[in-house]
Every structure is written in C-alpha cells, then in structure tokens.
Design an enzyme around this catalytic site. Structure first.
Site, PDB file in Angstrom:
ATOM      1  N   GLU A 200       0.025  -1.991  -6.042  1.00  0.00           N
ATOM      2  CA  GLU A 200      -0.545  -0.286  -5.556  1.00  0.00           C
ATOM      3  C   GLU A 200      -1.258   0.215  -7.038  1.00  0.00           C
ATOM      4  O   GLU A 200      -0.214   1.608  -7.210  1.00  0.00           O
ATOM      5  CB  GLU A 200      -0.097   0.249  -4.645  1.00  0.00           C
ATOM      6  CG  GLU A 200      -0.185  -0.370  -3.085  1.00  0.00           C
ATOM      7  CD  GLU A 200       0.465   0.491  -2.441  1.00  0.00           C
ATOM      8  OE1 GLU A 200       1.799   1.491  -2.042  1.00  0.00           O
ATOM      9  OE2 GLU A 200       0.238   0.297  -0.763  1.00  0.00           O
ATOM     10  N   GLU A 386      -1.859  -5.844   2.372  1.00  0.00           N
ATOM     11  CA  GLU A 386      -0.763  -5.572   3.490  1.00  0.00           C
ATOM     12  C   GLU A 386      -1.161  -4.679   5.134  1.00  0.00           C
ATOM     13  O   GLU A 386      -2.101  -3.737   3.664  1.00  0.00           O
ATOM     14  CB  GLU A 386      -0.613  -4.051   2.597  1.00  0.00           C
ATOM     15  CG  GLU A 386       0.907  -4.599   1.388  1.00  0.00           C
ATOM     16  CD  GLU A 386       2.024  -3.831   0.260  1.00  0.00           C
ATOM     17  OE1 GLU A 386       1.836  -2.977   0.942  1.00  0.00           O
ATOM     18  OE2 GLU A 386       1.789  -4.310  -0.232  1.00  0.00           O
TER      19      GLU A 386
END
Ligand code: BG6
Length: 488
Positions: A200, A386
């Site tokens: 991320e 995810e």
C-alpha cells in the site's frame, strides 16, 4: 490470456498476511526492533500510540498522525501492550498454519518479510537465522505446492534506520533496501517468483511505517520519492538476478464515486482518485504525472531528485499491479455531507451501501469497477492481494458460524468472475486478507477478525493461540476446489 467461462486455469487462490500483524517472535532468532514494535494496541476510534524517548530521557507518546519530537527515538515501555510482539505467533506455528492453508487448497500464500529479522538494524549486517526462518517457511509452502508471494516491505522499517537516519527521509535507506532485496532475491532466486516491493505505497506516511519524524506533507512526498527510486532499483535488480521474477507494486485501491452528477462532485472524485492513481502512474508508467507535478507546485513542495532518479524510475516499472480492495468511498464538494469511516481515508457516506461494524462500506460491484478501471488504464496483469470482512466472531462449542463473511466473499468473487469473463480483465490471483486471524493494523485489535481460521487470542494478548476452522474455511475450500465455480 487464457480465460474460460470462469477463472483462468492457473488462478492463484490463496490468502494474505503481514509480518508485523501475524509473525510475532519480535526478538526471537536475532530479530532487531522494528518501528511497529513500538506501537500500542488501540480500539475502534481509540488511536494506537507510538511510544518514544526524548533526549532528556522522558517518555512520551503520539498518535501515528503526529510528529515525533526532534531527536526522539522509538521506545518500548515494559508496562504496555504491543500487539506486534507476539501477534498471532506464526513464528512458532508456521507448520501448523501452512498445513491448514494446504487443507483449504491454497495455490499461493502472501506473507511479508520483517526487514529487521533479516537485518536487525536494516543495514548491511545480515542475520542468517532470520533468513533461515523465511527459508523454512518457503520450503514448507513449496512442500504443499503453495506458491509464496512475498511483500518485501509491509508497513515497517527497522527501528535503527528510523532513529539514525530519520527513515526514508534519507537516501541512505534506498541503498539499504536495495541491499536487502539483493540478499533475498539471490537467496530465493529459485523458490519465489512473485514479489511486491512495498505494501500500500499510497498509505506510507507515518513514523511507524516509514520511520520519518516529521508529519509535514512535503517531507512525506520526499520520502515517497526515495521509496519510488528504491522500488524501481529493486525491480531492475530482481530482473537481472532472475528474468522470470514477477515484481509488482501494491496500492490500496478505494474508488471514489461522485456524490451526485453535479460536475463539482464529479471533479472532487477525479481529484480523490488521483491520490491513488499517482503512485500507480509512477510505478507502472515510469514518471510523475503532470497533475501531481502541478499539485506539488501549488503546494510549494520541492521534491529533491538526484542525478538519475527519473531514469531509474522510468526503467524500473513493475510487472503487475497488486492491490487491496475492501471498500469504495464517496467524494463530495459539500463539506457538510455526512462522513463515514474507512480504511485510512476520510470518506463520505454512501446511502446505497451497508457497512461493516467498523464503518467500511461493503461494495462488491466496486471491485469489478476497480478491476476494470485499473486494467483499462494500465493493461497490466492484476492481482487482488487483499480483500475481506473485519468482523467480531463468536465461538460456539468450538465452531464459528461466519455466514456474514461467506456472503461478503461470495459477492466479491462473483464480481471478480464478471470482470474476467465480461470485461476481459487479466486477473491472476486472489489472496483474501488475514486468511488466518491477525492483529488489526488500523486499531491493533484482535476482535476485528478477517480469517477463515480463528486464533484464540483477545485484544490484550491473552489466549491459547489455538487455531479453529470457521465455517468460511470449509466454504473457501470448495471455492478453490471448483476454481471459483461453486460459491454456495
Ligand atoms: C490494509 C493493510 O490496509 O488493510 C493491512 O495492508 C490491514 O495491513 C488491512 O490489516 C485491514 O485493515 P485493518 O485496519 O482492519 O487491519
């Protein structure tokens, strides 16, 4: 692309975790401290705290959004609870856990390496025992033909680099990161194919994640520039060590919808989406997009680049896009619009969507929208690394009836299938988050659970660590067995 009616034949079904939330053993086997080891637990709407020591020896704490005082260093206070220290103890349970993943039929498993386990200070001193640990994990996965997917860095940095260099503010950290990559690429050259350079990358901003003391936006963008350069160098280096490596970037993708068709709302959505597109533009296209350069200009930020930085970024574009998808959000030009909770973003409430107990909007179609937007924009293979539903689970006679989680996954998998079959998206895999319960990154809680496998531990770290199969465990096993055909 070999799409059939449904998911491609070699689709990578699996699950995802991260060292700081799962591994534990924070000082075992020669591991050094990481910034994440100095973050306390929190609760919903009660922020986690970073604990530090000032130069005069006094102890303090700040939230992750605040700056650390000048000269302060990360500090662990024996009287507090730090969830990363034991986490859910993969360190001592990896064989048992991997056997459970194999029982579900996992084709792949995403884990991150703790940098300070491989190099306690994050420098060029290597801890062979740490490398050996990851080698044993990888061998155990390969024993069951489970493909390891490695996130090289997931939200942490060795404490030493934070204290001595102010983390990613320093270009020296680029060299140390690339050194780490060289060590692991060479060591696992024939055992690992899929890598991601940073988790991320659009959320890397705090001391905990990147070791920088300042909370000034300019300092964060400067650090991010160093991270881009490091990632691009790693991609080039990886390909030179093994041309078959697939090295990806990883972004938290949260599509923003306009609150209405008012052009002002639509433009707000354009601006919000650019915050995540910017990092992909840099890592997939190899240059800073004009809108971001203009934004720097408007803010008066000067990003200091050295010699070849632009050429390095251009030459180190990634092979695929890994992304997390939990929710969508709403952009509005009306500052009084109703706010909602979200994954590290300030969002507006979408009246058409339900939310999890933590306020995250549940939007399966948003996943198809995301897949289409990303594929149309970059034409790179995509990997949903995810996705999942954080919820409180109840154990009843040793069983966990998590039908809410099954519904969430079913709806999201259906939309992935639509994106593949109807929109022609090249999707290579799916690794639901926290496939076994791990500590929540946002709140530090245990009760915000995502797993197919329950771990007996509470928010204070008490529990037997016993593993239990939830109903979703048996359900996901059928999904994998049928290559996504059977979602009942
Ligand atoms: C992602 C992170 O943002 O979301 C994970 O990559 C994190 O580390 C996940 O755990 C879910 O967030 P949370 O706060 O519910 O743990």
């Amino acid at each position: 692309m070999t799409t059939t009616k449904g998911f491609p034949k070699n689709f990578l079904w699996g699950g995802a975790t991260a060292a700081n939330q799962y591994e534990g053993g924070y000082l075992s086997g020669g591991k050094g401290l990481s910034t994440l080891d100095a973050i306390t637990g929190g609760a919903y709407k009660v922020p986690r705290k970073v604990t530090f020591k000032r130069q005069d020896g006094s102890i303090g704490e700040v939230t992750r959004e605040e700056s650390l005082p000048d000269g302060a260093v990360g500090y662990i206070d024996e009287n507090r609870y730090y969830p990363s220290h034991a986490a859910t103890d993969f360190y001592h349970h990896y064989k048992e856990d991997i056997a459970l993943f194999a029982e579900m039929g996992f084709k792949c498993f995403r884990l991150s390496f703790a940098w300070s386990r491989i190099s306690p200070k994050g420098t060029d001193e290597i801890n062979e025992e740490g490398l050996q640990f990851y080698e044993s994990v990888i061998d155990e996965l390969l024993k069951y033909s489970i493909e390891p997917i490695i996130t090289i860095n997931h939200f942490d940095i060795p404490m030493y680099l934070a204290d001595q260099y102010d983390g990613w503010s320093s270009r020296k950290v680029i060299d140390y990161y690339v050194f780490l990559c060289e060590v692991i690429f060479k060591r696992f050259k024939n055992k690992v194919k899929y890598w991601m350079t940073f988790n991320e990358i659009n959320f890397l901003r705090s001391w905990a994640q990147i070791g920088i003391r300042s909370s000034e936006p300019q300092s964060k963008f400067q650090a991010l520039h160093h991270i881009f350069v490091a990632s691009a160098k790693a991609v080039q280096l990886g390909h030179s060590i093994n041309p078959k490596f697939k090295i990806g970037m990883m972004v938290a993708y949260i599509p923003a919808y306009p609150m209405s068709c008012r052009p002002e709302d639509v433009y707000e959505a354009v601006k919000r989406n650019r915050q995540q597109e910017f990092v992909m533009d840099v890592q997939c296209r190899g240059y800073y997009p004009n809108y971001q350069l203009k934004e720097f200009e408007r803010q008066g930020f000067e990003i200091v680049k050295e010699g070849d930085d632009d050429a390095i970024i251009a030459a180190g574009t990634v092979d695929y896009i890994g992304f997390s998808y939990y929710m969508s959000t709403v952009a509005s030009s009306d500052p009084n619009a109703e706010r909602s909770e979200g994954n590290q973003v300030l969002a507006y409430k979408n009246p058409y969507l339900n939310t999890s107990e933590w306020g995250w909007a549940i939007d399966p179609l948003g996943l198809r929208i995301s897949l289409s937007q990303l594929y149309d924009r970059y034409h790179l293979p995509l990997f949903v690394v995810e996705n999942g539903f954080g919820a409180v689970d109840k154990v009843e006679d040793g069983e966990i009836h998590d039908d809410y989680r099954i519904s969430y996954f079913k709806a999201h998998i259906e939309e992935m299938r639509n994106a593949i079959t109807e929109d022609g998206v090249d999707l290579i895999g799916y690794t639901p988050w926290g496939c076994i319960d791990v500590v929540s990154s946002g709140t530090g809680e245990m009760k915000k659970r995502y797993g197919f496998i329950y771990v007996d531990m509470d928010d204070k770290g008490n529990g037997s660590l016993k593993r239990l199969r939830k109903d979703s465990f048996y359900w996901y096993k059928k999904v994998i067995e049928s290559n996504g055909e059977n979602l009942e």
